[in-house]
Design an enzyme around this catalytic site. Structure first.
Site, PDB file in Angstrom:
ATOM      1  CE1 TYR A 142      -3.841   2.411   0.316  1.00 18.83           C
ATOM      2  CE2 TYR A 142      -2.477   3.524   2.303  1.00 18.83           C
ATOM      3  CZ  TYR A 142      -3.678   3.476   1.134  1.00 18.83           C
ATOM      4  OH  TYR A 142      -4.503   4.234   1.340  1.00 18.83           O
ATOM      5  CG  ASP A 234       5.570   3.401   1.321  1.00 15.29           C
ATOM      6  OD1 ASP A 234       5.917   4.376   2.051  1.00 15.29           O
ATOM      7  OD2 ASP A 234       4.236   3.456   0.855  1.00 15.29           O
ATOM      8  CE  LYS A 263       0.080   5.789   7.895  1.00 14.60           C
ATOM      9  NZ  LYS A 263       0.075   4.416   6.996  1.00 14.60           N
TER      10      LYS A 263
HETATM   11  C1  LIG Z   1      -0.262   4.908   5.551  1.00 10.87           C
HETATM   12  C2  LIG Z   1       0.818   4.650   4.323  1.00 10.87           C
HETATM   13  C3  LIG Z   1       0.751   5.380   3.104  1.00 10.87           C
HETATM   14  C4  LIG Z   1      -0.311   6.524   3.029  1.00 10.87           C
HETATM   15  O1  LIG Z   1      -0.084   7.438   3.876  1.00 10.87           O
HETATM   16  P1  LIG Z   1      -1.175   8.704   3.936  1.00 10.87           P
HETATM   17  O2  LIG Z   1      -0.832   9.571   5.079  1.00 10.87           O
HETATM   18  O3  LIG Z   1      -2.582   8.033   4.585  1.00 10.87           O
HETATM   19  O4  LIG Z   1      -1.506   9.173   2.497  1.00 10.87           O
HETATM   20  C5  LIG Z   1       1.603   5.185   2.296  1.00 10.87           C
HETATM   21  N1  LIG Z   1       2.604   4.101   2.264  1.00 10.87           N
HETATM   22  C6  LIG Z   1       2.452   3.432   3.574  1.00 10.87           C
HETATM   23  C7  LIG Z   1       3.395   2.090   3.476  1.00 10.87           C
HETATM   24  C8  LIG Z   1       1.438   3.412   4.397  1.00 10.87           C
HETATM   25  O5  LIG Z   1       1.326   2.699   5.485  1.00 10.87           O
END
Ligand SMILES: *Cc1c(COP(=O)(O)O)cnc(C)c1O
Length: 445
Positions: A142, A234, A263
Site C-alpha cells: 500500500y 516506502d 506518519k
Molecule cells: C499509510 C501509508 C501510506 C499513505 O499515507 P497517507 O498519509 O495515509 O496518505 C503510504 N504508504 C504506506 C506504507 C503507508 O502505511
C-alpha cells in the site's frame, strides 16, 4: 457497552460524509465508535467507553495520546505564533537535518503533507530521474490513494484496482508478489529497460505483517542497481518505528535510493516526506526539473511536532520501551496461539504486531519463531506462514473481522478492524496494558 451517541453521530455522518467517514478503513460495521478524546494509551468514545488503543492513528502515534511535555510545548508555541506562512522556517531545516543524521540513505528531504503525496512525488521523481515510465510494486503493498499504485494483477496482466483510474495509467505499473525472487527477475527480463523504480515497503505493513525473506531486499537492491532503476522504500509505516531512528533500512541493512516517510515523522500531524541522496532529491524543483510543490508543505506545526517527537525519542528510552512491550506481546501471543489456535500466525517486529488467522499450521511447533514470524526457513511454521499478500488474503479474514475484532472491542481493546492493517504499541502503554490485552486475546481467540 452503550453506543447510543456513536450511533447518532454516525446517523448524522452518513448524511454529510460519504460512507460516514473520511478514510474508508474507519467504516467499521455496523458503525464505528466516535472518539471523544485520547487518554495516554487509551481512547475514550462518545459514550464514555474506554479502549486500550493499539490502532494509534494507523501508525503516526509513537507516544499514543500523551505527547511528551516538550513536544506539547513546541506544538502550542507554533500554533500560537500563527499556523503557517508560505515562507521557510527554521524548524524545517532542523527536521531535515535530523532525518539526514539518522537515516542511512538520506542526505536531503522534501516534506509534503501525507504519505500518499510522498509516494506520488517519489514515483514522479524516479520517472523524471531515469527517463523511464514503469514502476514495479508489490501485490497488496500500500502506497496511499494514488493512481500509479492502485493497480492489481501481475506483470503481464494488470489493471486499476479501483474505479476512476484509466487503464493507460495502470499500464505502467507492474505488480509482483512480495518475497518472490523469480518474479522480480522475470519482471526485469521482460521490462528492464523501461523500469524507473521498484517501490516497496521493506516489510508488508498493510497486508498483515509480512517480513522480507532472507536476501529478498538485497535482491531488490542488486537487480535495481544492475538495471539502472531506483529502489524506493516506502517507510511511511516503518519509518522511525522499525529499527528506531535508523528506520527499517538500517535494521535490515539495505540502503534504498529514495525513501518515503509519513506518519511518525509528523508527530501526529499530517505529513509525508521524500528523502535520499542530494544527487537524486535535487531533481525536484526548484533545483531540478521534476515539479513538486505544496501550500502546506513543511507546515510549522507539523515540523515542530515531528522534530520534537524524534528528538525526544533520541534522548529517551522510547524505542526500548515500545519494542520490549511489542516483543512481550508477540511472545505471549505465540504461547496463547500454541494452546488455543495452533494454526494461527503471530507476526510483527519492534512495536508492530498482528495475529493472522492462517488456516493451517504445523503439528509440532518446537523451535518456531518465538516473538513473531521471521520467515526463518528452519521454523516448523515456515511452510504455513504468509509470505506475500495473497497468503494473507487466504487467511480466515471474515472470522477476524466479524467475530474476533468485535469480541476484542467488547473487552475494551481497540485493534485495527481487519486482518490486513498493522497494530502498534505506544510509549504510553504499560506492562499492565499488555497483560490486559493478552487476557482479552485469551478470551476472544
Ligand atoms: C499509510 C501509508 C501510506 C499513505 O499515507 P497517507 O498519509 O495515509 O496518505 C503510504 N504508504 C504506506 C506504507 C503507508 O502505511
Amino acid at each position: 457497552m452503550n453506543h447510543d451517541r456513536s450511533r447518532d453521530l454516525y446517523d448524522r455522518a452518513l448524511s454529510a460524509i460519504p460512507g460516514g467517514v473520511n478514510s474508508s478503513v474507519r467504516a467499521i460495521r455496523p458503525y464505528p465508535f466516535f472518539v471523544q478524546r485520547g487518554d495516554g494509551g487509551h481512547v475514550v468514545d462518545a459514550d464514555g467507553n474506554r479502549y486500550l488503543d493499539f490502532v494509534n492513528g494507523y501508525g503516526p502515534l509513537l507516544y499514543g495520546h500523551d505527547l511528551p511535555d516538550q513536544v506539547q510545548a513546541a506544538v502550542q508555541s507554533a500554533v500560537s505564533e500563527g499556523p503557517m506562512y508560505g515562507a521557510p522556517t527554521e524548524v524545517e531545516v532542523d527536521l531535515a537535518e535530523f532525518v539526514a543524521r539518522h537515516v542511512p540513505s538520506v542526505e536531503m528531504t522534501r516534506f509534503v503533507n501525507s504519505g500518499t503525496e510522498a509516494t506520488v512525488s517519489a514515483v514522479r521523481l524516479a520517472r523524471g530521474y531515469t527517463g523511464r515510465d514503469k514502476i514495479v510494486v508489490m501485490q497488496g503493498g500500500y502506497h496511499g490513494a494514488q493512481e500509479s499504485t492502485l493497480v492489481e494483477g501481475d506483470v503481464e496482466d494488470h489493471g486499476p484496482s479501483t474505479a476512476g483510474i484509466p487503464e493507460e495509467f495502470a499500464e505502467h505499473t507492474l505488480p509482483v508478489p512480495f518475497n518472490d525472487f523469480d518474479a522480480i527477475h522475470e519482471a526485469f527480463e521482460a521490462h528492464g529497460d523501461d523500469i524507473a523504480a521498484v517501490l516497496t515497503e521493506p516489510l508488508l505493513g498493510n497486508s498483515g505483517i509480512v517480513m522480507p525473506e532472507d536476501g529478498y531486499l538485497e535482491t531488490l537492491r542488486d537487480v535495481t542497481e544492475d538495471r539502472g532503476a531506483l529502489l524506493i522504500f516506502d517507510e511511511v509505516i516503518t519509518g522511525f518505528r522499525v529499527g528506531g531512528l535508523q528506520c527499517a533500512q538500517g535494521k535490515f541493512g539495505v540502503t534504498p535510493d529514495v525513501t518515503t516517510f509519513g506518519k511518525i515523522v509528523g508527530g501526529g500531524f499530517p505529513v509525508g516526506a521524500i528523502g535520499g541522496p542530494a544527487e537524486i532529491i535535487e531533481e525536484f524543483t526548484p533545483s531540478g526539473d521534476v515539479f513538486q510543490s505544496g501550500t502546506f508543505s513543511g507546515h510549522p506545526v507539523t515540523m515542530a511536532a515531528g522534530y520534537e517527537s524524534l528528538k525526544y525519542a533520541a534522548e529517551n528510552d522510547v524505542y526500548e520501551h515500545v519494542n520490549e512491550l511489542g516483543e512481550k506481546l508477540r511472545r505471549d501471543l505465540t504461547e496463547i496461539i500454541h494452546d488455543q489456535a495452533p494454526q494461527y500466525t503471530v507476526a510483527g517486529t519492534d512495536s508492530m504486531f498482528k495475529v493472522m488467522f492462517t488456516r493451517e499450521g504445523p503439528d509440532a511447533t518446537e523451535g518456531h519463531c518465538e516473538a513473531g514470524c521471521e520467515q526463518r526457513p528452519d521454523c516448523p511454521r515456515y511452510d504455513y506462514c504468509p509470505k506475500n499478500a495473497a497468503d494473507v488474503a487466504d487467511c480466515d479474514t471474515e472470522r477476524w473481522e466479524r467475530l474476533f475484532w468485535p469480541a476484542m472491542k467488547e473487552r475494551g481493546v481497540f485493534l485495527t478492524p481487519n486482518q490486513f492493517e498493522s497494530q502498534f504499541v505506544s510509549y504510553a502503554h504499560t506492562e499492565e496494558d499488555v497483560e490486559t490485552a493478552l487476557d482479552a486475546y485469551r478470551e476472544a481467540l
